[in-house]
Design a protein around this motif. Structure first.
Motif, mmCIF file in Angstrom:
data_model
loop_
_atom_site.group_PDB
_atom_site.id
_atom_site.type_symbol
_atom_site.label_atom_id
_atom_site.label_comp_id
_atom_site.label_asym_id
_atom_site.label_seq_id
_atom_site.Cartn_x
_atom_site.Cartn_y
_atom_site.Cartn_z
ATOM 1 N N THR A 273 1.752 6.894 -17.857
ATOM 2 C CA THR A 273 3.173 7.149 -18.099
ATOM 3 C C THR A 273 4.046 5.920 -17.911
ATOM 4 N N GLY A 274 3.455 4.761 -17.672
ATOM 5 C CA GLY A 274 4.233 3.542 -17.517
ATOM 6 C C GLY A 274 4.807 3.353 -16.125
ATOM 7 N N GLY A 275 4.407 4.183 -15.176
ATOM 8 C CA GLY A 275 4.886 4.041 -13.806
ATOM 9 C C GLY A 275 4.114 2.988 -13.036
ATOM 10 N N LYS A 276 4.536 2.768 -11.810
ATOM 11 C CA LYS A 276 3.902 1.773 -10.943
ATOM 12 C C LYS A 276 3.520 2.448 -9.635
ATOM 13 N N PRO A 277 2.270 2.295 -9.182
ATOM 14 C CA PRO A 277 1.853 2.962 -7.950
ATOM 15 C C PRO A 277 2.571 2.410 -6.729
ATOM 16 N N GLY A 278 2.697 3.241 -5.713
ATOM 17 C CA GLY A 278 3.274 2.802 -4.456
ATOM 18 C C GLY A 278 2.287 1.980 -3.655
ATOM 19 N N LEU A 279 2.713 1.526 -2.478
ATOM 20 C CA LEU A 279 1.863 0.741 -1.586
ATOM 21 C C LEU A 279 1.709 1.472 -0.269
ATOM 22 N N GLN A 280 0.558 1.321 0.341
ATOM 23 C CA GLN A 280 0.318 1.936 1.641
ATOM 24 C C GLN A 280 -0.494 1.003 2.513
ATOM 25 N N ALA A 281 -0.189 1.038 3.811
ATOM 26 C CA ALA A 281 -1.023 0.361 4.798
ATOM 27 C C ALA A 281 -2.039 1.390 5.265
ATOM 28 N N ARG A 282 -3.297 1.008 5.252
ATOM 29 C CA ARG A 282 -4.330 1.983 5.592
ATOM 30 C C ARG A 282 -5.480 1.331 6.336
ATOM 31 N N ILE A 283 -6.294 2.176 6.932
ATOM 32 C CA ILE A 283 -7.522 1.734 7.598
ATOM 33 C C ILE A 283 -8.682 1.940 6.637
ATOM 34 N N VAL A 284 -9.547 0.935 6.511
ATOM 35 C CA VAL A 284 -10.754 1.065 5.707
ATOM 36 C C VAL A 284 -11.959 0.748 6.577
ATOM 37 N N ASP A 285 -13.119 1.276 6.167
ATOM 38 C CA ASP A 285 -14.340 0.998 6.936
ATOM 39 C C ASP A 285 -14.985 -0.292 6.447
#
Length: 535
Positions: free
Chosen positions: A204-216
């Motif tokens: 749809t031409g949008g832009k994803p948000g950003l998130q701070a997250r924990i990864v393994d």
């Protein structure tokens, strides 16, 4: 914030940071005596705690990962974690503000300026953490007791922090005329809107948000800590009609377990749907229920095609009929002596259909439902649906399936589509988002009814709507109308599920009201209210 930065806060306390750096005149480093603390025994002194914590935080803040790690009791692990912190988090600036020590424990505030790309500028993320100062067993020097939780209190060994895109971009969902559909104004659409974002957000031409997250260690997301940016929504036009959507919600209101769907008959576009409870299971699209006598529309089309029934010809409608060892009867055990098939259809006579079971093959109804009405095909609606089931059965279960019992399963979306197929003369797979958005292929029924059979079915449904079992619910409805009632018995349920499907002009609708009784009395008013909302 006034300077345009996005603020995100984690932790029970937000501590304001003043100046360009986290360390100023009030920092812990300047409060101790000059020089390195001397080696000693026993717990570190208050002065050693303050000075060690200050030196560690200052080195970390200035990007000296090795220097900071040398002040811990696990230099290798600390070096790896601190060196990767800025890179993985994409932190362009870092401020670490120590708080007042409590014994050997020193709380501190982390403020990271996160820059994921050059277009939006940095997002500020602030959270609270804590370190503990202990005495090194070998050298006796005060050092930071290294744990992954020093970087963030939710981290454990093998995990790290990162900034990443938050899934698919958000969407701004619109109705067919461009009116916005939000979960706040239309709570009954909340789950569907979330599913539409998941399926179509990246188209749809949008832009994803950003998130701070924990990864393994493998880079798999473990936990989202903070939404740093909500993203930019793209517009997604649906087939829904906001006015009819509100009418559908009003139509099911006050009925504990009811569902309704409305379609544009000539195209299959979904105009409205609603369920009670509003945020409960979406029975309208995903229900798997016996449709009762509304299924007689499909069965009638098959009997007419095979020459086993004709509207104007006499057709048996006895009180009882036994098949496959099962006794079948009509609602209230009525009978029609010397009546026509049209009269039996309009009155919803069960035995008129059961009596033809011996002349049918076990798979006849399955093929008719699939090949003409699309039931059981793989529908590509644009959201999750159950697309119906008419299994091949034999003996008594096959006979029961002719009247929408046995193993037949459907929902209001399917039964609205059945009425739409009769009205338009061909199956048009329902959809809520145009296939032009993503190029998916809609299900196609292998064949259509002949014009003569289609006309006869419309005549049967009109008779039912004007003088049959659906007449009360459809009274006064103008234009080209047709309807069929249904009452589906459920084992262990005191009252049957009430069903009703109808069309008026180019709109077809169907409803089910669970455990309520007769279809015309209970589901009929729901469908009529939705049909009356058509502009």
């Amino acid at each position: 914030m006034r300077d345009g930065r996005k603020a995100a806060v984690i932790g029970a306390v937000f501590i304001a940071v003043v100046g360009a750096a986290g360390f100023g005149a009030h920092t812990l480093v300047g409060g101790g005596r000059a020089g390195e603390p001397s080696a000693g025994t026993g717990p570190p002194s208050a002065e050693e705690v303050r000075e060690t914590a200050g030196r560690f935080l200052k080195a970390w803040q200035e990007g000296e990962a090795g220097e900071a790690a040398a002040l811990t009791d696990d230099e290798a692990a600390a070096t790896e974690a601190l060196a990767g912190f800025r890179k993985d988090l994409r932190a362009s600036d870092l401020r670490l503000e120590p708080g007042a020590a409590a014994g050997a424990d020193v709380p501190f505030t982390v403020t990271a300026e996160v820059e994921y790309d050059d277009e939006d500028g940095p997002a500020s993320w602030t959270y609270e953490s804590e370190l503990t100062v202990v005495r090194d067993e070998g050298s006796g020097e005060p050092v930071v007791d290294w744990e992954a939780s020093v970087v963030h209190p939710a981290l454990t060994g093998g995990q790290r922090l990162e900034t990443a895109e938050a899934g698919t971009p958000p969407i701004r969902a619109l109705d067919r005329d461009g009116a916005e559909l939000t979960a706040e104004e239309y709570p009954e659409l909340a789950a569907t809107l979330a599913d539409l974002r998941k399926r179509f957000g990246d188209r749809t031409g949008g832009k994803p948000g950003l998130q701070a997250r924990i990864v393994d260690a493998a880079g798999k997301g473990v936990k989202t800590l903070e939404q740093l940016d909500e993203g930019t929504p793209g517009e997604l036009r649906t087939t829904l009609d906001a006015r009819m959507q509100k009418a559908a919600v009003r139509a099911v209101a006050g009925r504990p377990k009811a569902s309704v769907v409305a379609l544009k008959a000539s195209t299959g576009e979904i105009l409205a749907f609603a369920n009670t409870p509003a945020q409960g299971f979406n029975t309208a699209f995903k229900g798997s229920l016996a449709p009762g006598s509304t299924m007689k529309i499909v069965t009638a089309s098959m009997l007419i095609e095979k020459g086993l029934a004709s509207s104007a010809k006499q057709h048996p409608c006895p009180k009882y009929f036994e098949y496959g060892g099962w006794p079948f009867h009509n609602l209230d055990k009525f009978e029609i002596n010397g009546g026509t098939f049209a009269q039996s259809f309009a009155a919803s006579c069960n035995t008129a259909f059961i009596s033809q079971a011996g002349k049918l093959s076990d798979d006849d109804l399955t093929e008719q439902a699939r090949d003409v009405f699309g039931i059981g095909l793989n529908w590509q609606v644009g959201t999750t649906t159950f697309d119906g089931s008419v299994p091949v059965q034999s003996d008594a279960p096959m006979a029961a399936s002719l009247i929408g019992q046995g193993g037949v399963r459907a929902n209001p979306l399917i039964m609205a589509s059945v009425s739409a197929t009769v009205k338009s003369g061909a199956f048009h797979q329902p959809y809520i988002v145009s296939p032009e958005v993503d190029g998916r292929s809609l299900a196609k029924a292998p064949r259509t009814l002949s014009p003569a059979v289609s006309r006869e079915l419309r005549s049967l449904m009109r008779l039912t709507a004007t003088s049959g079992s659906a007449a009360e619910a459809m009274a006064g409805a103008g234009g080209d109308i047709g309807a069929k009632t249904g009452s589906a018995e459920v084992e262990g349920q005191e009252k049957p599920n009430a069903w009703f499907t109808a069309y008026r002009g180019d709109v077809a609708a169907a409803a089910v009201v669970l455990s309520s009784g007769h279809g015309g009395e209970n589901a009929g008013p729901v469908v009529r209210q939705v049909l009356d909302s058509v502009g």
